[in-house]
Write a protein that holds these residues in place. Structure first.
Motif, PDB file in Angstrom:
ATOM      1  N   ASP A 155     -42.276  37.719  -9.214  1.00 35.13           N
ATOM      2  CA  ASP A 155     -42.992  37.769  -8.082  1.00 35.13           C
ATOM      3  C   ASP A 155     -42.979  36.676  -7.151  1.00 35.13           C
ATOM      4  OD1 ASP A 155     -46.083  37.923  -6.365  1.00 35.13           O
ATOM      5  OD2 ASP A 155     -44.843  39.850  -6.274  1.00 35.13           O
ATOM      6  N   ALA A 156     -42.921  35.341  -8.116  1.00 32.89           N
ATOM      7  CA  ALA A 156     -42.971  34.048  -7.343  1.00 32.89           C
ATOM      8  C   ALA A 156     -41.681  33.713  -6.717  1.00 32.89           C
ATOM      9  CB  ALA A 156     -43.397  33.057  -8.190  1.00 32.89           C
ATOM     10  N   MET A 157     -40.720  34.535  -7.379  1.00 40.95           N
ATOM     11  CA  MET A 157     -39.130  34.310  -6.726  1.00 40.95           C
ATOM     12  C   MET A 157     -38.857  35.333  -5.673  1.00 40.95           C
ATOM     13  SD  MET A 157     -38.194  31.799  -8.505  1.00 40.95           S
ATOM     14  CE  MET A 157     -36.399  31.845  -7.872  1.00 40.95           C
ATOM     15  N   GLY A 158     -39.638  36.189  -5.298  1.00 34.61           N
ATOM     16  CA  GLY A 158     -39.584  37.379  -4.482  1.00 34.61           C
ATOM     17  C   GLY A 158     -38.970  38.688  -4.972  1.00 34.61           C
ATOM     18  N   ILE A 159     -38.766  38.638  -6.350  1.00 35.56           N
ATOM     19  CA  ILE A 159     -38.274  40.038  -6.864  1.00 35.56           C
ATOM     20  C   ILE A 159     -39.461  40.832  -7.144  1.00 35.56           C
ATOM     21  CG2 ILE A 159     -36.728  40.707  -8.710  1.00 35.56           C
ATOM     22  CD1 ILE A 159     -35.860  37.679  -9.134  1.00 35.56           C
TER      23      ILE A 159
END
Length: 442
Positions: free
Chosen positions: A138-142
């Protein structure tokens, strides 16, 4: 195919058939996942069994084509072993260490960036049972998801074994006079066989009765305990009363009891087992077992013979036996058990291949069993035996199980419509005031 699902290792180790749970989408298994599965296949437990099953399944797919390209699945989706997209170029600034989790993240991130460059790019979703892997994604935008297909029940909907129903005063009066009412006379959804009902009069709060649905699911009969106390143990609340009723019923060979620490699950079951084995001679043996799953860090190998090795794991059972036998001196319990001979305390490690007829069987800490393990146990039960599964689904020590995927919850939900089983969730702690407050607050 409008989605790409990247699977973490723990998903396959939890459920080898997980690849069939994503409809007609593409399943991507990073190469590092195969390495992790390979490292687990020599384990002599459920994890090792699942690792070997995954290995055989993927090996069988080779007959359909090249695994690194795309393999069609029976449900319309496809499976691919991802050998590329392993570059750490876009991940190294965020997560420096090249751990296996980060390698899986790198594959998902590179696929996500590649699909994003296309006009009709697909959604890339990382599926993992590891909460921190989902947080990193989630932190990587996935987009990241937990694997939920193995859940047997939705959140906070676990079957309790009883319900409260408000009824008309005349119907409650008829219940007390005739000791039963027709289930059709109750409002609301139909109740399951052997489910308990607390009938209340809304106009008189002090007027209530306890009934149980019969095996045919047609009548609600008044519960009448043949004995209130067994081996000095009696019910302290309404749920314990229901539990004891199930424990002494010969016509219900499967009983499941769940509840927080201190609600009396093990003590009630053992008292009922001792009474029916030693006093009434209804069973030839009282068999008590629990899985060997450590809380916290494992203490490693233990010295001594088998009995000495098992003693630390089985100590909670011996504590209850000491209480029931009113043991005052060290070593006194061993003398009592050796003299009786009909009480067997064992680890579940040794149950495979056995047959257990004419026994009162208690399986403690059953929440730490997988679906396959609990199936193995239940299929060991022979003619004339009664088995009781105990546990707290909120206290899971197994690394790949949770409140909604463990073997105990699985049995509760699968057997709730069966007339040969009964279930009760114990709510109130009775061990001590401190234990009850600790269970609620902590």
């Amino acid at each position: 195919m409008d989605k790409v699902y990247v699977l973490d290792t723990n998903v396959l180790l939890q459920d080898p058939n997980a690849i069939y749970s994503f409809d007609t989408n593409e399943i991507v298994i990073p190469a590092v996942v195969l390495e992790e599965v390979d490292s687990k296949k020599r384990y002599m437990d459920e994890i090792g069994r699942n690792a070997r099953q995954v290995s055989r399944m993927i090996d069988g797919f080779r007959e359909r084509g090249k695994l690194h390209e795309s393999i069609p699945l029976e449900n319309g989706g496809t499976l691919r072993i991802e050998l590329n997209h392993r570059s750490f170029q876009y991940l190294q600034d965020k997560f420096v260490e090249k751990t296996n989790d980060n390698r899986i993240l790198a594959v998902a991130l590179n696929l996500f960036l590649e699909e994003g460059k296309m006009k009709s790019g697909r959604t890339v979703i990382l599926v993992s049972k590891d909460a921190l892997v989902r947080v990193k994604a989630d932190a990587m935008g996935i987009q990241a998801e937990d694997f939920l297909s193995d859940r047997v029940v939705e959140f906070n909907q676990i079957y309790t074994g009883y319900e409260e129903r408000y009824v008309d005063g005349e119907l409650l009066k008829s219940f007390f006079e005739h000791h039963f009412i027709d289930q059709k006379q109750l409002k609301g959804r139909p109740l399951y066989p052997n489910q308990y009902v607390i009938l209340k009069d809304p106009l008189q709060s002090s007027s209530s009765g306890i009934g149980k649905v019969d095996m045919n699911g047609k009548r609600i009969e008044k519960t009448a305990m043949e004995t209130e106390y067994m081996w000095g143990i009696g019910p302290r609340n309404v749920q314990q009363r229901m539990a004891l009723d199930l424990l002494v019923r010969k016509d219900i060979p499967l009983v499941t009891l769940v509840g927080k620490a201190g609600t009396g699950k093990t003590l009630l079951a053992m008292a009922a087992g001792l009474m029916q084995t030693e006093d009434l001679n209804q069973y030839k043996k009282l068999f008590i077992a629990r899985p060997i799953v450590p809380v916290g860090k494992d203490i490693g190998f233990l010295p001594g013979e088998k009995e000495e090795k098992l003693r630390p794991w089985m100590q909670p059972i011996f504590d209850n036996l000491e209480y029931l036998f009113n043991v005052k001196k060290t070593g006194e319990l061993e003398k009592i058990l050796s003299g009786i001979g009909s009480i067997q305390v064992e680890a579940l490690t040794y149950i495979r291949g056995r047959s257990l007829p004419d026994q009162f069987i208690i399986i403690d800490e059953a929440q730490n069993l997988t679906k396959h393990e609990v199936k193995t146990i239940l299929t060991r039960v022979g003619e004339g035996s009664k088995i009781v599964l105990l546990g707290d689904p909120q206290q899971i020590d197994h690394p790949y199980l949770d409140e909604y995927t463990n073997g105990l919850t699985y049995v509760v939900e699968k057997f709730k419509e069966q007339p040969l089983s009964g279930h009760v969730k114990l709510e109130k702690g009775e061990r001590s005031l401190l234990a009850r407050i600790a269970a609620d607050l902590l």
